[in-house]
Write an enzyme that holds these catalytic residues in place. Structure first.
Site, mmCIF file in Angstrom:
data_model
loop_
_atom_site.group_PDB
_atom_site.id
_atom_site.type_symbol
_atom_site.label_atom_id
_atom_site.label_comp_id
_atom_site.label_asym_id
_atom_site.label_seq_id
_atom_site.Cartn_x
_atom_site.Cartn_y
_atom_site.Cartn_z
ATOM 1 N N CYS A 1 0.829 -1.201 0.000
ATOM 2 C CA CYS A 1 0.000 0.000 0.000
ATOM 3 C C CYS A 1 0.872 1.263 0.000
ATOM 4 C CB CYS A 1 -0.906 -0.014 1.228
ATOM 5 S SG CYS A 1 -1.858 1.494 1.458
ATOM 6 N N THR A 2 0.659 2.113 -0.978
ATOM 7 C CA THR A 2 1.416 3.361 -1.082
ATOM 8 C C THR A 2 1.239 4.229 0.155
ATOM 9 O OG1 THR A 2 1.187 3.330 -3.483
ATOM 10 C CG2 THR A 2 1.729 5.444 -2.475
#
Length: 113
Positions: free
Chosen positions: A10-11
């Site tokens: 997840c960024t």
């Protein structure tokens, strides 16, 4: 100690870790996708967040749409859904001194420092 419930894919989760690194803060990473939380752990996180299980669920995930959407689920059933399918949890969650935030954007972390 600051604890970060982190998904490396997840960024936003990676941005939270970078934010803590920039601040020079020590933290513990919990990769909840590899080691799912227990129901008691998740209940504690929800209490620290001051939010219901329903508010922590990512309703755009396909597993939610396929398996849970439109069903009447109580708090315990929602918690068990997140335990069984950890990607349903909003992320990243940063916990410190009994308070927690969903750190999107990463600047939300300031609320628990």
């Amino acid at each position: 100690m600051i604890r970060v419930y982190h998904n490396p894919r997840c960024t936003k989760s990676r941005e939270a870790l970078a934010y803590l690194d920039e601040k020079g803060l020590e933290y513990e990473v919990v990769e909840y996708m590899k080691e799912p939380l227990t129901p008691m752990d998740l209940e504690s996180v929800l209490e620290a967040l001051d939010m219901s299980a329903e508010d922590l669920i990512r309703t755009n995930e396909s597993v939610w749409k396929d398996d849970f959407k439109g069903k009447e689920l109580d708090e315990d059933e929602l918690i068990l859904a997140m335990i069984e399918h950890p990607k349903l949890m909003q992320r990243p969650i940063v916990l410190n001194a009994g308070k927690a935030v969903v750190a999107r954007p990463a600047e939300e972390i300031e609320k628990v420092l």
